[in-house]
Design an enzyme around this catalytic site. Sequence first.
Site, PDB file in Angstrom:
ATOM      1  CB  CYS A 113     -16.884 -12.551  -9.305  1.00 49.88           C
ATOM      2  SG  CYS A 113     -16.591 -10.788  -9.195  1.00 49.88           S
ATOM      3  CG  HIS A 258     -20.622 -12.386 -10.894  1.00 54.60           C
ATOM      4  ND1 HIS A 258     -20.818 -12.157  -9.561  1.00 54.60           N
ATOM      5  CD2 HIS A 258     -19.851 -11.369 -11.358  1.00 54.60           C
ATOM      6  CE1 HIS A 258     -20.187 -11.042  -9.227  1.00 54.60           C
ATOM      7  NE2 HIS A 258     -19.594 -10.546 -10.292  1.00 54.60           N
ATOM      8  CG  ASN A 288     -19.715  -7.184  -9.165  1.00 57.28           C
ATOM      9  OD1 ASN A 288     -19.849  -8.136  -8.394  1.00 57.28           O
ATOM     10  ND2 ASN A 288     -18.772  -7.154 -10.092  1.00 57.28           N
TER      11      ASN A 288
HETATM   12  O1  UT7 Z   1     -17.091  -8.747 -11.392  1.00 54.02           O
HETATM   13  C1  UT7 Z   1     -15.928  -8.947 -12.085  1.00 54.02           C
HETATM   14  C2  UT7 Z   1     -16.129  -8.865 -13.526  1.00 54.02           C
HETATM   15  N1  UT7 Z   1     -16.324  -7.495 -13.928  1.00 54.02           N
HETATM   16  C3  UT7 Z   1     -16.765  -7.231 -15.151  1.00 54.02           C
HETATM   17  O2  UT7 Z   1     -17.040  -8.156 -15.869  1.00 54.02           O
HETATM   18  C4  UT7 Z   1     -16.886  -5.812 -15.594  1.00 54.02           C
HETATM   19  C5  UT7 Z   1     -16.520  -5.709 -17.046  1.00 54.02           C
HETATM   20  N2  UT7 Z   1     -16.473  -4.339 -17.567  1.00 54.02           N
HETATM   21  C6  UT7 Z   1     -17.552  -3.525 -17.636  1.00 54.02           C
HETATM   22  O3  UT7 Z   1     -18.629  -3.877 -17.182  1.00 54.02           O
HETATM   23  C7  UT7 Z   1     -17.417  -2.200 -18.362  1.00 54.02           C
HETATM   24  O4  UT7 Z   1     -16.191  -2.174 -19.041  1.00 54.02           O
HETATM   25  C8  UT7 Z   1     -17.532  -0.961 -17.432  1.00 54.02           C
HETATM   26  C9  UT7 Z   1     -18.957  -0.801 -16.932  1.00 54.02           C
HETATM   27  C10 UT7 Z   1     -16.599  -1.112 -16.258  1.00 54.02           C
HETATM   28  C11 UT7 Z   1     -17.165   0.318 -18.180  1.00 54.02           C
HETATM   29  O5  UT7 Z   1     -18.002   0.495 -19.324  1.00 54.02           O
HETATM   30  P1  UT7 Z   1     -17.372   0.791 -20.754  1.00 54.02           P
HETATM   31  O6  UT7 Z   1     -18.493   0.951 -21.672  1.00 54.02           O
HETATM   32  O7  UT7 Z   1     -16.381  -0.298 -21.062  1.00 54.02           O
HETATM   33  O8  UT7 Z   1     -16.683   2.179 -20.542  1.00 54.02           O
HETATM   34  P2  UT7 Z   1     -15.117   2.594 -20.662  1.00 54.02           P
HETATM   35  O9  UT7 Z   1     -14.350   2.041 -19.519  1.00 54.02           O
HETATM   36  O10 UT7 Z   1     -14.623   2.288 -22.016  1.00 54.02           O
HETATM   37  O11 UT7 Z   1     -15.197   4.153 -20.477  1.00 54.02           O
HETATM   38  C12 UT7 Z   1     -15.878   4.995 -21.417  1.00 54.02           C
HETATM   39  C13 UT7 Z   1     -15.815   6.422 -20.952  1.00 54.02           C
HETATM   40  C14 UT7 Z   1     -14.398   6.889 -20.594  1.00 54.02           C
HETATM   41  O12 UT7 Z   1     -14.277   8.235 -21.001  1.00 54.02           O
HETATM   42  P3  UT7 Z   1     -13.529   8.608 -22.381  1.00 54.02           P
HETATM   43  O13 UT7 Z   1     -12.142   8.050 -22.270  1.00 54.02           O
HETATM   44  O14 UT7 Z   1     -14.327   7.947 -23.451  1.00 54.02           O
HETATM   45  O15 UT7 Z   1     -13.595  10.091 -22.389  1.00 54.02           O
HETATM   46  C15 UT7 Z   1     -14.394   6.833 -19.085  1.00 54.02           C
HETATM   47  O16 UT7 Z   1     -13.483   7.740 -18.518  1.00 54.02           O
HETATM   48  O17 UT7 Z   1     -16.596   6.599 -19.772  1.00 54.02           O
HETATM   49  C16 UT7 Z   1     -15.797   7.224 -18.755  1.00 54.02           C
HETATM   50  N3  UT7 Z   1     -16.254   6.746 -17.457  1.00 54.02           N
HETATM   51  C17 UT7 Z   1     -17.284   7.287 -16.779  1.00 54.02           C
HETATM   52  N4  UT7 Z   1     -18.085   8.336 -17.079  1.00 54.02           N
HETATM   53  C18 UT7 Z   1     -19.066   8.617 -16.183  1.00 54.02           C
HETATM   54  C19 UT7 Z   1     -15.782   5.699 -16.733  1.00 54.02           C
HETATM   55  N5  UT7 Z   1     -16.490   5.555 -15.610  1.00 54.02           N
HETATM   56  C20 UT7 Z   1     -17.430   6.526 -15.614  1.00 54.02           C
HETATM   57  C21 UT7 Z   1     -18.465   6.889 -14.728  1.00 54.02           C
HETATM   58  N6  UT7 Z   1     -19.254   7.938 -15.061  1.00 54.02           N
HETATM   59  N7  UT7 Z   1     -18.692   6.209 -13.592  1.00 54.02           N
END
Ligand code: UT7
Length: 331
Positions: A113, A258, A288
């Site tokens: 990125c 970004h 992204n």
């Molecule tokens: O470009 C490089 C830099 N990248 C970044 O800066 C990205 C940084 N991270 C993020 O933007 C966020 O952490 C994400 C968008 C990737 C994820 O969002 P989050 O609010 O941190 O969600 P999480 O990973 O904590 O997941 C929450 C829940 C989980 O389920 P449980 O364990 O609570 O039952 C995941 O399994 O959401 C679930 N989950 C999904 N559900 C529906 C993960 N992906 C999905 C999905 N659809 N696509």
Amino acid sequence: MKRTIFAGIGHYVPEKVITNSDLEKWMDTTDEWIQERTGIKERRWVKEGQTVSGLAFEATKIALQRAQLAPQDIEFIIFASMESDVVFPGGGCFLQQKLEIPGVPSMDIRNQCSGFLYGLAVADQFIKTGMYKTILLVGSEIQSTGLDLTTRGRDMAVLFGDGAGAAVLTASNDADRGVIVTKLHADGRFTDKLWGEWPSITHHPRITAEMLETDRIYPKMEGRYVFKHAVTRFPEVIHEALNEAGYSIDQVDLVVPHQANLRITEAVAQRLGVGMDKVYSNIHKYGNTTAATIPICLSEAWEEGRIKQGNVVALASFGSGFTWASSLVKW
Ligand code: UT7
């Protein structure tokens, strides 16, 4: 000393639109989850046959036309991408072939990125020292062909899109324009927090049939961990650039971060103490696009009249490595 100015900026995204509802058909996800957690509504994915150098070529043609220059004016190519059209050589040579400018040096930058801003820093040094007067800097990415489109890979698959942005950078004698400062950082302690692990040269052979059955051939991210670092590093590296340049945030007309997550962008705006009207966002359309993100944003912001000559623009990136960077540019 010469200053590096953006003489022309262009972008190109593939025609194929993939909406959140499309993703719902392939994996257990919802439009609501994706929009709420990321701000993404749709992204562009390539069709069979499109290449990173091909996307870059389309963006370059627009940037050259806006700079009123021809491919033959380019003295150096910097190609920022995680990928190439093949395993090697890098995409810069494929782009040079398409531009029909044999002999012109081409360098690939693989900094995820932050690739475009690392490339901008390199270009700026070459222009300041007088080695080159016209440099083509491109960010181009195809992520879609490497994603796990099953529920197993849903956390990553919903985030990424394909596209390219290109900048024609030229040397100027105008001391009141151009790149004011660039700041670069990396911290290799966090390589495995966001990475593509396999196929890997640590394996003999580097790719096996068994590997293809595992999820380790797909990109992986500890999302929350990356999120926490991102919201700290973005404002920090923007302040670092402002301090070095002797500027305050009030003198910045537009912040172009970004685009990894709308929630990150909003948190960055809040920590900088600026309204979202001063922060560019197009993540809802493209997701992204890694190294292509910042030049795509710049090109669209320029088209929309949100960046005009004389405006001060703060650019910032954070991503895999971890790598992060910023730049202050007077357009
Ligand atoms: O470009 C490089 C830099 N990248 C970044 O800066 C990205 C940084 N991270 C993020 O933007 C966020 O952490 C994400 C968008 C990737 C994820 O969002 P989050 O609010 O941190 O969600 P999480 O990973 O904590 O997941 C929450 C829940 C989980 O389920 P449980 O364990 O609570 O039952 C995941 O399994 O959401 C679930 N989950 C999904 N559900 C529906 C993960 N992906 C999905 C999905 N659809 N696509």
